[in-house]
Write an enzyme that holds these catalytic residues in place. Structure first.
Site, PDB file in Angstrom:
ATOM      1  N   GLU A 214       1.600   3.403   2.975  1.00 10.91           N
ATOM      2  CA  GLU A 214       2.198   3.367   4.542  1.00 10.91           C
ATOM      3  C   GLU A 214       3.955   2.914   4.886  1.00 10.91           C
ATOM      4  O   GLU A 214       4.751   2.178   3.869  1.00 10.91           O
ATOM      5  CB  GLU A 214       1.859   1.879   4.523  1.00 10.91           C
ATOM      6  CG  GLU A 214       0.437   2.015   4.935  1.00 10.91           C
ATOM      7  CD  GLU A 214       0.055   0.986   4.799  1.00 10.91           C
ATOM      8  OE1 GLU A 214       0.511  -0.570   4.570  1.00 10.91           O
ATOM      9  OE2 GLU A 214      -1.430   0.194   4.730  1.00 10.91           O
TER      10      GLU A 214
ATOM     11  N   GLU B 283       1.010  -4.848  10.886  1.00  8.19           N
ATOM     12  CA  GLU B 283       0.836  -3.136  11.066  1.00  8.19           C
ATOM     13  C   GLU B 283       1.622  -2.815  12.141  1.00  8.19           C
ATOM     14  O   GLU B 283       1.127  -2.515  12.731  1.00  8.19           O
ATOM     15  CB  GLU B 283      -0.986  -3.259  11.756  1.00  8.19           C
ATOM     16  CG  GLU B 283      -1.872  -3.859  10.074  1.00  8.19           C
ATOM     17  CD  GLU B 283      -1.835  -3.419   9.069  1.00  8.19           C
ATOM     18  OE1 GLU B 283      -1.605  -1.935   9.402  1.00  8.19           O
ATOM     19  OE2 GLU B 283      -2.840  -3.643   8.132  1.00  8.19           O
TER      20      GLU B 283
ATOM     21  N   HIS C 248       3.000  -3.886   6.665  1.00 13.14           N
ATOM     22  CA  HIS C 248       1.660  -2.508   6.659  1.00 13.14           C
ATOM     23  C   HIS C 248       1.588  -1.434   7.666  1.00 13.14           C
ATOM     24  O   HIS C 248       2.664  -2.281   8.304  1.00 13.14           O
ATOM     25  CB  HIS C 248       0.195  -3.074   6.151  1.00 13.14           C
ATOM     26  CG  HIS C 248      -0.154  -4.140   5.750  1.00 13.14           C
ATOM     27  ND1 HIS C 248      -0.981  -3.763   4.552  1.00 13.14           N
ATOM     28  CD2 HIS C 248       0.904  -5.799   4.944  1.00 13.14           C
ATOM     29  CE1 HIS C 248      -1.299  -4.505   3.481  1.00 13.14           C
ATOM     30  NE2 HIS C 248      -0.257  -5.905   3.983  1.00 13.14           N
TER      31      HIS C 248
ATOM     32  N   ARG D   8      -3.004   4.576  -2.122  1.00 19.53           N
ATOM     33  CA  ARG D   8      -3.163   3.412  -1.367  1.00 19.53           C
ATOM     34  C   ARG D   8      -2.950   2.231  -1.877  1.00 19.53           C
ATOM     35  O   ARG D   8      -2.354   1.626  -1.933  1.00 19.53           O
ATOM     36  CB  ARG D   8      -4.068   3.006  -0.818  1.00 19.53           C
ATOM     37  CG  ARG D   8      -4.294   1.435   0.021  1.00 19.53           C
ATOM     38  CD  ARG D   8      -5.860   1.985   0.627  1.00 19.53           C
ATOM     39  NE  ARG D   8      -6.696  -0.217   0.679  1.00 19.53           N
ATOM     40  CZ  ARG D   8      -6.293  -0.361   1.675  1.00 19.53           C
ATOM     41  NH1 ARG D   8      -4.937  -0.399   3.176  1.00 19.53           N
ATOM     42  NH2 ARG D   8      -6.307  -1.574   1.948  1.00 19.53           N
TER      43      ARG D   8
ATOM     44  N   HIS E 177       1.029  -1.250   0.206  1.00 22.32           N
ATOM     45  CA  HIS E 177       0.110  -0.056  -0.269  1.00 22.32           C
ATOM     46  C   HIS E 177       0.992   1.577  -0.014  1.00 22.32           C
ATOM     47  O   HIS E 177       1.514   1.256   0.379  1.00 22.32           O
ATOM     48  CB  HIS E 177      -0.938  -0.136   1.171  1.00 22.32           C
ATOM     49  CG  HIS E 177      -2.250  -1.021   0.848  1.00 22.32           C
ATOM     50  ND1 HIS E 177      -2.114  -1.517   2.078  1.00 22.32           N
ATOM     51  CD2 HIS E 177      -2.382  -1.584   0.026  1.00 22.32           C
ATOM     52  CE1 HIS E 177      -3.333  -2.388   1.519  1.00 22.32           C
ATOM     53  NE2 HIS E 177      -3.234  -2.584   0.475  1.00 22.32           N
TER      54      HIS E 177
END
Lengths: 384, 222
Positions: A161, A360, A286, A216, A158
């Protein structure tokens, strides 16, 4: 150089200090200008080493009391320089791992990394993006006569990020810098090969640098070029298009025109499919949210090795927390986040890769995607 | 009867984020930004013909001082059916919040003494940088966005302030400070970035108020 703290007690003292500022090479830190020096107001002034004694004598002579706030400015400066700049690095002289880098620089970094570490690192072609840019991954492999299992890690699926590609670069640097001296890392490399894809969604990443920081998806054109981008993490063949997606290009979670419709997805999928017999662990990085996510997103039914997956993830989260106290939540995407289908992590597990995780990284929402550069180092260190 | 929810649960965390946003709006200022650090406990009760009620135990932290935390209990009621009614939120803070009068007054006086109205863009910038002068402006936006988040959340949304695109001070003849913000909100479930305009009023003794706000069309980029 020293920094003095003075609180002028009389107007005469104020005038004298102002006079000193105009006749000696003094560096006013607070206030910014001599005319703002006031009785009773804090004065912080940096005094260059050659005139320290002269200034001290002068202040004593005029009965102006002072405190030495910083006895050695240079020492403080040296301490604040991040570690990897100070120590010798055969990894990449002068490359800052605590800054975000544009794609051009990441390409150069990959070439440089292979050059300076050719006994361990090889750069390989993976495929092309929709805008025809080349995708490369780095293979970190210690020469050996035994066949080794593989750990795959990709970053930057993405675009917005940014901490994710920063982490991949940091990871490579850490391994290469410490594999000789750190017994854990060296044992690791005796038994495993590391494959790292620093930026999966190259076109999107470049777009987030040049046009829209919060982009994104990738940059594939739809509807005659009136709408752009497929969410690559909804584009894999894991219950594609079933839940947590949109079929509309204008959505951030548009799953594409079909499973693996995007060249970036195909490049990764074809490679992993080919090597799946040897891949022990699939990691995809991510941000944000501070989670370690296990399969699945498209169903709440747990994977066959759920207990082991969670157990390992919980150990990882505990180790991570041990560094700076950052807390990560552990669980399957469908239960602790939201439902989604077509994710790379789910697909990797479905084709047989036993350990498949989404990380994440920081933070919890205070900065979100726009994580300040001073958090790059702690984020990477704890995730390591 | 209330059902216990896992604190790591997605739904529980969405409710907690809403509660924290509301709380931040009610208690925040340019000198004080509060953010959800963790959810300790969550229970849910389905009330027939009324809606879903959640009982939460939260830990909030001060954005300026990560080690400064405060415990809080909150009750959130999402009304059945009605999409236009904001959830009811009630909360109790355990203990006192740090006094921010000095920081608030310094900011207030600084803005009042500006010769020209403040104007700024992209806070933070792409690399996450915020200049020290803009930190209170950013915190004020964070606090005000708590109102927007509260008014527009459902059990299936999780909003965070992503970035301030533009802020413009509006001159006033009274003692209030007024800022017109264009912010970007990130919604976690849909992953959408939503531009939102809001007019924010503040005075050290009177707290933060959002007097006007409107959701903006998404900028479709080519």
């Amino acid at each position: 150089d020293q920094v003095f703290h003075i609180v002028p007690e009389t107007f005469q003292q104020v005038q004298h200090l102002q006079h000193l500022c105009s006749t000696l090479p003094l560096d006013l830190w607070k206030p910014q200008l001599p005319e703002d020096i006031r009785v009773g107001k804090d004065l912080h002034i940096r005094v260059p080493a050659p005139v320290v004694q002269e200034v001290k004598d002068n202040l004593d002579h005029h009965t102006i009391s002072y405190k030495v706030l910083i006895p050695d400015v240079q020492e403080l400066v040296d301490q604040s320089i991040p570690n990897e700049r100070r120590s010798h690095s055969q990894v990449s002289e002068g490359y800052s791992y605590t800054q975000y880098h544009p794609m051009e620089e990441i390409y150069q970094w990959m070439t440089q990394i292979q050059k300076s570490n050719s006994e361990l690192v090889t750069q390989h072609y993976l495929g092309k993006t929709i805008e025809n840019r080349t995708m490369y991954y780095l293979q970190i492999s210690q020469p050996s006569d035994k066949a080794k299992k593989i750990i795959w890690m990709d970053c930057g699926i993405h675009a917005r990020e940014w901490i994710s590609p920063a982490f991949c670069q940091w990871f490579v640097k850490e391994i290469l810098q410490n594999y000789k001296s750190d017994p854990k890392i060296s044992r690791f490399l005796q038994n495993l090969d590391l494959y790292v894809l620093p930026v999966l969604n190259i076109d999107g990443y470049i777009y987030s640098w040049e046009k829209d920081r919060l982009w994104r998806k990738n940059r594939s054109p739809h509807m005659n070029g009136t709408c752009y981008g497929t969410d690559l993490n909804r584009n894999f063949n894991s219950s594609w298009g079933s839940i947590g997606v949109s079929y509309n290009c204008s959505s951030e979670i548009f799953c594409g025109s079909g499973p693996e419709s995007e060249p970036e997805t195909r490049a990764v999928a074809q490679f992993i499919e080919r090597k799946k017999g040897d891949i022990l662990c699939y990691l995809t990085i991510h941000s944000y949210g501070q989670y370690i996510l296990t399969p699945y997103g498209f169903t709440s039914k747990p994977p066959s090795n759920s207990e082991e997956l969670i157990h390992v993830a919980e150990k990882a989260a505990a180790a991570l927390m041990g560094k700076y106290g950052t807390s990560y939540k552990v669980g399957s995407t469908s239960s602790i986040l939201y439902s989604n289908s077509g994710s790379s992590r789910d697909w990797a597990h479905m084709i047989g890769i036993p350990f498949s995780y989404t990380f994440e990284l920081r933070d919890n929402g205070t900065h979100g995607f726009v994580l300040p550069v001073d958090q790059i180092q702690p984020t990477c260190e704890e995730t390591m | 009867a209330a059902m216990e929810l896992q604190p790591s649960h997605g739904l529980a965390n969405r409710v907690a984020t809403l509660a924290a946003g509301y709380l931040c709006y009610r208690r925040g200022s340019p000198g004080r930004g509060l953010v959800l650090r963790s959810l300790r406990r969550a229970r849910r009760q389905d009330i027939d013909d009324v809606g879903h009620k959640y009982y939460l135990e939260l830990v909030l932290e001060d954005v300026l001082d990560k080690d400064s935390t405060v415990n809080c209990t909150a009750e959130v009621l999402y009304h059945l059916g009605s999409k236009n009614l904001a959830p009811d939120v009630q909360f109790t803070l355990e203990g006192e919040l740090k006094n921010t009068d000095e920081a608030d007054n310094v900011f207030y006086n600084r803005i009042r003494s500006l010769e020209k109205e403040l104007v700024a863009e992209n806070i933070p910038d792409s690399h996450g940088n915020v200049s020290p002068e803009m930190e209170p402006i950013r915190r004020l936006a964070w606090v005000a966005s708590g109102y927007i988040i509260w008014q527009n959340s459902t059990e299936n949304t999780k909003f965070h302030l992503a970035q301030i695109k533009r802020v413009k001070q509006v001159k006033r003849s009274d003692e209030y400070l007024e800022f017109d913000y264009m912010i970007l909100l990130h919604e976690m479930v849909s992953q959408e970035i939503i531009p939102w305009q809001m007019t924010v009023l503040w005075h050290p003794q009177h707290g933060v108020q959002v007097t006007q706000d409107s959701r903006q069309p998404k900028h479709t980029s080519g």
